[in-house]
Design an enzyme around this catalytic site. Sequence first.
Site, short mmCIF file in Angstrom:
data_model
loop_
_atom_site.label_atom_id
_atom_site.label_comp_id
_atom_site.label_asym_id
_atom_site.label_seq_id
_atom_site.Cartn_x
_atom_site.Cartn_y
_atom_site.Cartn_z
N ASP A 490 0.83 -1.17 0.04
CA ASP A 490 0.04 -0.07 0.07
C ASP A 490 0.74 1.36 -0.11
O ASP A 490 1.86 1.26 0.85
CB ASP A 490 -0.89 -0.16 1.14
CG ASP A 490 -1.88 1.14 1.23
OD1 ASP A 490 -2.47 1.41 0.47
OD2 ASP A 490 -1.60 1.88 2.13
N HIS A 493 4.94 4.20 -3.30
CA HIS A 493 5.64 5.27 -3.66
C HIS A 493 6.01 6.18 -2.51
O HIS A 493 7.08 6.89 -2.50
CB HIS A 493 4.94 6.16 -4.73
CG HIS A 493 3.75 6.62 -4.61
ND1 HIS A 493 2.68 6.03 -4.49
CD2 HIS A 493 3.09 7.83 -3.79
CE1 HIS A 493 1.42 6.76 -4.04
NE2 HIS A 493 1.90 7.89 -3.71
N ASP A 591 -9.99 2.36 -5.28
CA ASP A 591 -9.81 3.78 -4.99
C ASP A 591 -10.41 4.63 -6.02
O ASP A 591 -10.48 5.77 -6.00
CB ASP A 591 -8.22 4.28 -4.96
CG ASP A 591 -7.53 3.69 -3.96
OD1 ASP A 591 -8.14 3.72 -2.76
OD2 ASP A 591 -6.23 3.31 -4.00
#
Length: 1496
Positions: A490, A493, A591
């Site tokens: 999760d 980045h 999302d």
Amino acid sequence: MGHSKQIRILLLNEMEKLEKTLFRLEQGYELQFRLGPTLQGKAVTVYTNYPFPGETFNREKFRSLDWENPTEREDDSDKYCKLNLQQSGSFQYYFLQGNEKSGGGYIVVDPILRVGADNHVLPLDCVTLQTFLAKCLGPFDEWESRLRVAKESGYNMIHFTPLQTLGLSRSCYSLANQLELNPDFSRPNRKYTWNDVGQLVEKLKKEWNVICITDVVYNHTAANSKWIQEHPECAYNLVNSPHLKPAWVLDRALWRFSCDVAEGKYKEKGIPALIENDHHMNVKNRRVTKSDPNQHLTIIQDPEYRRFGCTVDMNIALTTFIPHDKGPAAIEECCNWFHKRMEELNSEKHRLINYHQEQAVNCLLGNVFYERLAGHGPKLGPVTRKHPLVTRYFTFPFEEIDFSMEESMIHLPNKACFLMAHNGWVMGDDPLRNFAEPGSEVYLRRELICWGDSVKLRYGNKPEDCPYLWAHMKKYTEITATYFQGVRLDNCHSTPLHVAEYMLDAARNLQPNLYVVAELFTGSEDLDNVFVTRLGISSLIREAMSAYNSHEEGRLVYRYGGEPVGSFVQPCLRPLMPAIAHALFMDITHDNECPIVHRSAYDALPSTTIVSMACCASGSTRGYDELVPHQISVVSEERFYTKWNPEALPSNTGEVNFQSGIIAARCAISKLHQELGAKGFIQVYVDQVDEDIVAVTRHSPSIHQSVVAVSRTAFRNPKTSFYSKEVPQMCIPGKIEEVVLEARTIERNTKPYRKDENSINGTPDITVEIREHIQLNESKIVKQAGVATKGPNEYIQEIEFENLSPGSVIIFRVSLDPHAQVAVGILRNHLTQFSPHFKSGSLAVDNADPILKIPFASLASRLTLAELNQILYRCESEEKEDGGGCYDIPNWSALKYAGLQGLMSVLAEIRPKNDLGHPFCNNLRSGDWMIDYVSNRLISRSGTIAEVGKWLQAMFFYLKQIPRYLIPCYFDAILIGAYTTLLDTAWKQMSSFVQNGSTFVKHLSLGSVQLCGVGKFPSLPILSPALMDVPYRLNEITKEKEQCCVSLAAGLPHFSSGIFRCWGRDTFIALRGILLITGRYVEARNIILAFAGTLRHGLIPNLLGEGIYARYNCRDAVWWWLQCIQDYCKMVPNGLDILKCPVSRMYPTDDSAPLPAGTLDQPLFEVIQEAMQKHMQGIQFRERNAGPQIDRNMKDEGFNITAGVDEETGFVYGGNRFNCGTWMDKMGESDRARNRGIPATPRDGSAVEIVGLSKSAVRWLLELSKKNIFPYHEVTVKRHGKAIKVSYDEWNRKIQDNFEKLFHVSEDPSDLNEKHPNLVHKRGIYKDSYGASSPWCDYQLRPNFTIAMVVAPELFTTEKAWKALEIAEKKLLGPLGMKTLDPDDMVYCGIYDNALDNDNYNLAKGFNYHQGPEWLWPIGYFLRAKLYFSRLMGPETTAKTIVLVKNVLSRHYVHLERSPWKGLPELTNENAQYCPFSCETQAWSIATILETLYDL
């Protein structure tokens, strides 16, 4: 012949850092590291952390790899070290040059996923994943009935959001306890544990063939996590991160302001609690000014960030502001200056803070606008304490008190440690930078999009920096890896790379084939690759919802996997190419916004079909298939998913089955996706039929079956938008076997959607109507299907649609036409002799052409090297002699060779890139011209060559029967099989040096096949009929027997045919390398004897012209000829026999007419003696037919030829200033520049290489005469009417005694041997000539002395030779060749342009041919001289020289590999720039490089 093990080669190059390059490999592959050109010859060690077999992986533990050198020779250009890849993950390699790190990178090895009771493999491209929000699964004992929906819908992987205890916000990703299973899943009477979850996961894997993965969240924990209160050091708090204090103060002030707005205190100032328009937001105007940075005294930041806590360095202040005397006025003036500087510094800080506040206000306004006014925002309504004006950035777990008292808390460690920073994300930020660390102002500038329910975790750089946090998260990871086969990282980045590496190492320790997926929002493929390579991410999540129309959706399918339809077959051993990350292509992620809102409910089916047709993993999120008409929020959704019940009615909100939404179609599409991945349908073609219709083809390159999915998307709602009734006709090549699926999105008559209170229910009134595995005539979507032919063997089915409404899909299974299917099977069967790759899909038949029953290798083994020259090579002018030419590709260019190499050079460029749009491929698809050219060209010849042509023709018979789009691929496969077999045949006929040599040696040796051939008209004079082993053929016109000896072309394309093919000098400079080293002894003998027959005036001709049109205008060819005879005698078994071979003299006297062969034969040793005798006597004659008919540029005096031997020194001399008798033979041609008839480099007198070659010949004849092998001990000459004898011993001694004395330019300025001390400009070198008519030419630095060093090293003192070689290396050595003149010379020019005609005497019409351009053949002599003398200098010098030699040769290797001519050029312009006037492949260039490798 072919091997099936997949081997990839990674070339290492100096200082090449490839950390941002993704190299993906599979388990079972072999990875070979090889040295690139910049590292050849250097001591390189490769290190990797890939473990030894059986060892566990340790990221920090590197081991060196052992080099393997297949040839076991000093030429180790083929050496490699290797890894057999049997373990998945990310592995690092780096390499050292000596002790310095010189480059490195990462490799990612894919995991192998297994499912089922039999543990069968699930390929990554077969993955179909569905995401479930774990909290919506309800009590654990109900999970199976809810998860069954995934199984029945055809999914084989389930992704659970975290199963741990959730924080107060109830967000799926805000975890209160990472180690504890969410208690919501238990019943009052039954507590479930991780073990129960593990058993379910195992059951799903074994019984349902479904793999389970789940998230790991490393960035943050819920603000109410109990453990974070016990270990506040794990968060960014105001004790361990005091730089956040100013941001905290601003955050509290904003919170108080928000509370005041909520209470209506700002209503009168224009800011009500309910913000409804832009007017309420116009609270500030902005102004920014710049500061002057160039000052010495600076503010020192208070590490605790207290108000007025900053200081300045008073020592600097005291040294900066010094009073000019001790008086009070001076001191006061100084204080005033200091005060002024302090104000300047404060004002700079003030401006900076203003700048940060400007940004903070901008961000704040943007946030308020999105949350309260924006159409696509959440529209939160009035400002309240629950929904403040802006999200709080920090936790505040205390009672609210007065603001000034609150502020004092930040300096009390026992309170400040609980003031923790929330996590979030920053738009457009550098993902490799941690935004909470010092140096980042994200919190102060309010740039964080904040998650107010979670606290950002502070790991530090290593476990010791925060032991509890690392241990806690490692345990969390291990629990996950114990029960799940994969993880989704999760917020990848924003996860610190070193943390993710550490955790994934722990996970892979427990689950070696861990499947790792992640979503990256870096905005850059390079940055994506950093994460993928460092972490070993197996698949990157890619979102179909990012596509704004169907065209873009189709483009994404093409981008994320597969190769083009009709792609070339790649060899098993090939370079490792950079890859893009494997994709997990999702029609929707949890999302994403709801596609029903964003697009329309009708688009669910077509978009899913398009995504599932991609050649990669695919996925979706629970709710999409049921057509849930809103986003299922990860934060606020508390209802449960529906259960599976085959009997449920559409109106039932708590249960689903195949009648619900698109589930029935999803099941069919998922199964198809898995079939395509498992059965190798790896080729993809995307066709945008119109603005809404996308056709995706998946093709199997082994069985040549296709599946074509036609989807009509509905990005716009068909109820409210116009869609045309007219659907374009579609053409599908091949035969449609069946309709795999046709499905239409339709409305049904049930009550409309109402949001259920307990279950996440979908839209009941929309579903799909599906039909599977039906015949074309049963279709309701296809109106009619006609069959058209497009050429003799290509069938096209024309499809007319009638019910392809928006939201419909139809999927066809297509085979080749049966006739073509048989042809391709037979082709594959015959290709299995070259590679096992073609076994699948092959078809054995008995009625094939008889020639195909002969293995091609046995056919090839009957070919001679001269015949191979015709099959593989021959340039345009060679081919024209036979009445043909090279194949010319329209809109592109002609091939370099008529033979197979011409085609293979182009294919070698096209194949790795799969450049199917290249004009070469277009030509193959458009017609059979090239195919027929290849076979017919060979059939028109005789013998085995024609047999090879017939074999190709028989293969092409089947090739022509397959669809045109497949022809480039199979044409290439046929040619590559034949070509590699023919190369093996060539090497088998060569010396053991070639057969056991490196790839470089083998490819160079092909220069011997390329340049040695027999044309329609023989180029060599006829040999004595008494000679044995001379090849003969039947003349096609006269039908008489004629000799057909191989001749050696000087270079291609300019010196390849007619009288310009054979040159004495070129032939004998090249002969040792091209023929002797390659073991072609008979051909070498024949060429030596043929030229011997043309001896005249004691000279060997320059231009041979079949002997009849010979020109005797060169002084050096005879000495190169003698050197070759010496080399032949030494290298060939029983080589001395050549001395007794009969030479058929064409010119027994200098003035006789040419005699027919066999009229007068002499043994070779007599011809040699004549050449020596004539030189000692002195040679003087005028060329026959002197004048413009033989040379349009030469002045009259130039036709006068002289040569002789100096009585004092023994040096051979000759020439005059109007001719050029050595290899540097450029004659001026420009009237404009007034250089016509003037040689650029006459090199008259004694040229250094001729002196060396003559010394070599004299020494050798002396040795032979002492052994009575050569019957002459002396030469007899007439001087002043008397016969005088000069012994070889005396001649040899004279040269030896005088050479260094007269040729070496002494370091001592007062050396008496130096005739022209005023002309010396470099000392320690050897002169280029001695006794030139222009004395300054003697002193020019050129590379010719190195030739003398190789052939007569005894002439040189080791130390002087080494010094001269060092100067040559520094001044003359270029990347590929040697500069032909010292760059310090005033006439040096390194660019040769033969077309340029201007006023420049030194340049016009290429006058500088040998005045700078870098010629290749002398580099061989330079390197050989370096090797010889380095061995005399000692082992250390030898080692360094070998490195230099290998490094230089590696550049030739690169050029050879890249050149479409597969050769080395005659010359290059300076620094190896391409010279368009050079021959592309030159015999002596290849020869001297081969000789260097032989010496090595």
